[in-house]
Design a protein around this motif. Structure first.
Motif, PDB file in Angstrom:
ATOM      1  N   THR A 167     -32.235  49.080  28.590  1.00 42.78           N
ATOM      2  CA  THR A 167     -31.472  50.127  29.268  1.00 42.78           C
ATOM      3  C   THR A 167     -32.428  50.962  30.120  1.00 42.78           C
ATOM      4  N   PRO A 168     -31.959  51.500  31.230  1.00 45.28           N
ATOM      5  CA  PRO A 168     -32.839  52.338  32.063  1.00 45.28           C
ATOM      6  C   PRO A 168     -33.438  53.501  31.296  1.00 45.28           C
ATOM      7  N   PHE A 169     -32.650  54.133  30.412  1.00 46.93           N
ATOM      8  CA  PHE A 169     -33.171  55.270  29.657  1.00 46.93           C
ATOM      9  C   PHE A 169     -34.334  54.849  28.765  1.00 46.93           C
ATOM     10  N   ALA A 170     -34.206  53.713  28.080  1.00 50.90           N
ATOM     11  CA  ALA A 170     -35.261  53.272  27.172  1.00 50.90           C
ATOM     12  C   ALA A 170     -36.552  52.987  27.930  1.00 50.90           C
ATOM     13  N   ILE A 171     -36.446  52.351  29.091  1.00 44.11           N
ATOM     14  CA  ILE A 171     -37.637  52.043  29.885  1.00 44.11           C
ATOM     15  C   ILE A 171     -38.275  53.320  30.409  1.00 44.11           C
ATOM     16  N   VAL A 176     -31.016  46.933  18.461  1.00 43.79           N
ATOM     17  CA  VAL A 176     -32.199  47.794  18.419  1.00 43.79           C
ATOM     18  C   VAL A 176     -33.470  46.973  18.598  1.00 43.79           C
ATOM     19  N   THR A 177     -33.586  45.857  17.902  1.00 44.95           N
ATOM     20  CA  THR A 177     -34.796  45.030  17.998  1.00 44.95           C
ATOM     21  C   THR A 177     -35.020  44.534  19.423  1.00 44.95           C
ATOM     22  N   CYS A 178     -33.968  44.007  20.039  1.00 47.38           N
ATOM     23  CA  CYS A 178     -34.113  43.447  21.385  1.00 47.38           C
ATOM     24  C   CYS A 178     -34.332  44.540  22.428  1.00 47.38           C
ATOM     25  N   GLN A 179     -33.578  45.624  22.345  1.00 45.62           N
ATOM     26  CA  GLN A 179     -33.727  46.672  23.359  1.00 45.62           C
ATOM     27  C   GLN A 179     -35.092  47.329  23.289  1.00 45.62           C
ATOM     28  N   VAL A 180     -35.566  47.638  22.097  1.00 50.11           N
ATOM     29  CA  VAL A 180     -36.877  48.279  21.982  1.00 50.11           C
ATOM     30  C   VAL A 180     -37.976  47.323  22.429  1.00 50.11           C
TER      31      VAL A 180
END
Length: 297
Positions: free
Chosen positions: A169-173, A101-105
């Protein structure tokens, strides 16, 4: 002061509430039945009682899942005598989820800011190609990632567990970019004129204004990471790095009889749900607020 007369519910309103209640019951009932099974001894599961309240409630299933019951006590309750090193696997799942979570966000926020605010050659083309990754089923990347982790010697390590989820992830961006586009450029331009750099603008202005969507994304990614099973099953089978999802599945397969240890399995599943349930209770309001947010004034 004269009270306004109450409006009578229309047929459409009554129908909507009825449908909502039915969907709520359908959603909650499996969870209630899971708790019912968790508090029932294996010998009483198929007794024929269909009540949501166990006929003879017992906490022995939770005790043996947590490793607090002896094999004799577990066998007396109709269990397989197996237990789960719950706190070790809980720690592993919390570490895995927290790192992902920390890295992806964080990385997704950087990429979303670049795609929404910075101007560079081929920006829109790169973003379109990047979004095309959302149409690729994740199962297609499992084998190449596994071969890569094996060549790196990262099998049965935390590095191998988190590596495929570490960046973005594409969705997060896409999710964060759409919100960043709604923030007035005048706020950012005023900060740039005052001498602030791009990174300072992002961390001091953009991200605080996007706290709602950031929290929403963190919750979504946390639930997704917590429920991951296939990749941790392939790469993290060693008990030292085994996640709780994998441990519960291993516990279900450890019964020497032909029938699974339903009571112990439901007790382990109930305990597994608790961290995410607490997360949604504490921060679930952020999701509602961010979904209802339509702009920055």
């Amino acid at each position: 002061m004269r009270r306004r007369p109450r409006r009578r519910p229309t047929p459409s309103t009554a129908l909507s509430w009825t449908a909502l209640i039915v969907l709520l019951v359908i959603t909650v009932f499996p969870f209630l039945w899971m708790l019912r099974t968790a508090f029932t001894a294996n010998s009483d599961i198929f007794s024929g009682s269909m009540s949501l309240v166990p006929p003879d409630p017992t906490a022995i299933n939770f005790s043996r899942v947590l490793g607090l019951a002896t094999p004799e006590e577990a066998a007396a309750a109709g269990g397989s005598g197996q237990n789960v090193d719950f706190f070790l696997y809980l720690r592993n799942s919390l570490v895995f989820t927290g790192v992902v979570v920390t890295c992806q966000v964080g990385f997704s926020a950087l990429a979303a800011y670049a795609f929404s605010r910075l101007r560079f050659t081929g920006r829109d083309v790169i973003f379109t190609v990047f979004l095309a990754g959302m149409m690729v089923p994740p199962i297609f990347a499992v084998l190449p990632n596994f071969v890569l982790m094996r060549n790196l010697g990262w099998i049965d390590t935390f590095a191998g567990l988190v590596a495929p989820y570490l960046l973005m992830t594409p969705f997060a961006i896409f999710f964060l970019r759409q919100f960043f586009l709604g923030i007035p450029r005048e706020i950012e331009e005023a900060a740039l004129l005052d001498g602030a750099g791009r990174f300072r603008v992002l961390t001091r202005i953009i991200l605080p204004m996007a706290s709602g969507p950031m929290a929403t994304l963190a919750i979504i990614q946390a639930v997704t990471a917590w429920n991951e099973y296939l990749w941790p099953q392939l790469v993290g089978r060693d008990p030292s790095v085994r996640l709780l999802n994998v441990a519960v599945a291993t516990f279900a397969q450890s019964s020497p009889s032909t029938s699974p240890d339903w009571s112990g399995l439901m007790a382990a599943a109930s305990l597994q749900v608790v961290p995410m349930l607490l997360l949604l209770i504490v921060f679930g309001r952020k999701i509602v607020d961010s979904l209802g947010f339509s702009g920055v004034k």
